[in-house]
Every structure is written in structure tokens, then in C-alpha cells.
Design an enzyme around this catalytic site. Sequence first.
Site, PDB file in Angstrom:
ATOM      1  N   LYS A  61       1.787  -0.735   2.843  1.00 10.23           N
ATOM      2  CA  LYS A  61       1.458   0.689   2.876  1.00 10.23           C
ATOM      3  C   LYS A  61       0.822   1.140   1.558  1.00 10.23           C
ATOM      4  CE  LYS A  61       5.362   1.684   5.965  1.00 10.23           C
ATOM      5  NZ  LYS A  61       4.679   1.469   7.165  1.00 10.23           N
ATOM      6  N   CYS A  62      -0.163   0.372   1.117  1.00  9.62           N
ATOM      7  CA  CYS A  62      -0.813   0.595  -0.176  1.00  9.62           C
ATOM      8  C   CYS A  62      -2.300   0.836   0.071  1.00  9.62           C
ATOM      9  CB  CYS A  62      -0.599  -0.656  -1.042  1.00  9.62           C
ATOM     10  SG  CYS A  62      -1.473  -0.686  -2.618  1.00  9.62           S
ATOM     11  N   GLY A  63      -2.931   1.570  -0.811  1.00  6.41           N
ATOM     12  CA  GLY A  63      -4.375   1.763  -0.711  1.00  6.41           C
ATOM     13  C   GLY A  63      -5.142   0.448  -0.782  1.00  6.41           C
TER      14      GLY A  63
END
Length: 186
Positions: A61-63
Site C-alpha cells: 500500500k505504498c506509492g
Amino acid sequence: MFACFGGKKIYTVDETTKNKITDMENNKTIYDFKVETITGETFDLSSLKGKKVLIVNTASKCGLTPQFEQLEALYQKYKDQNFVIIGFPTNDFMSQDPGSNEEIAEFCKLNYGVTFPMMAKIVVKGKEKHPLYQYLTEKSHNQIDDFDIEWNFQKFLINEDGTIDKVISPRVLPDAKEIIDWIEGK
């Protein structure tokens, strides 16, 4: 050399021998570690001897999560050329991988078709840091330098001898020229 005192042997080691023992203890490589796969099996990193290895800490759930796609493409292109990628999920940066190992494995497979080896979620910074990441980030273990884990998707490029060659910023994409050149030996 030893001496006896009251029936007990006290061994003393001369400085040359002490230095040799210290050198042997400090001459670690990634091959000295066993880790757990995302499915709970033991993975002996010594099975990678002779291969170039890209070790990357990941998050779902990271850019930077879309790097999974490029990592998989890189793995597919070079996996038959003594190259492997190993992913280590971590929840160390803003809780960007809170799921279980099963949820992470499913996410990686469904969203990015990940087939490169993924390991169980670990801690890559702080007091609870996994021993492999102690080796990767601390000069006292790797005998090269101290390296900070800047964020998710930091890449460690490991030579065929199991030692660190380069550390690549999380923002550098997996298909960057410097990574491709390293894999191809340019």
C-alpha cells in the site's frame, strides 16, 4: 597456550589467532542466513551461491508499489541468467503493508503476477531488525558501510560471492540503466 589454576584450564589466545577468529566471524555473506518464505518454509540463502541477487523490501500500500510490475519483468527477463530477486514485505514505513503473509502473497500474485521469491514479512529497521537486514545495513556486520533503509523498495544488489555491491534508492525504478548494467555485467 593454556594455564591451570585450581584444576580448571584457562585458555588464552594469542593476538594473531584472535584476529583470525574475528576475521572469520566478520567475513559474513548473505549465504550465512536462512529466512522464511511467505508460505512459511525455510529458504537457505546459500542456495543462491553464484547468482546476482536483488534484495528489496516491499509494501502493498505504498506509492512505490507499482514497482512490483517492473521487478517481475526484470525477474522474467534475467532469471535464467544467474539472477534472482527476493522480496521482503515490511510494515515499517507508515504501516503500508499491514496484511498477513497470505494476504500479501495473494495481493502480489493477483495484482502484479509476482513469481519471484517472496519471503515472510519482516522488520527492516529499529531494535527488532531481522538479522539479514542487520547484515545489509550495518558496517559491523557487512564490513562495507552503514546503509539506511530510506523507504519501501530500497534495493540491495548482491554479487555472486554473496556480498553487497550497490545499494539503490527506493525511487530508482527496477528497470533503471544502472541496475540493468549491473545485471549484465557492464
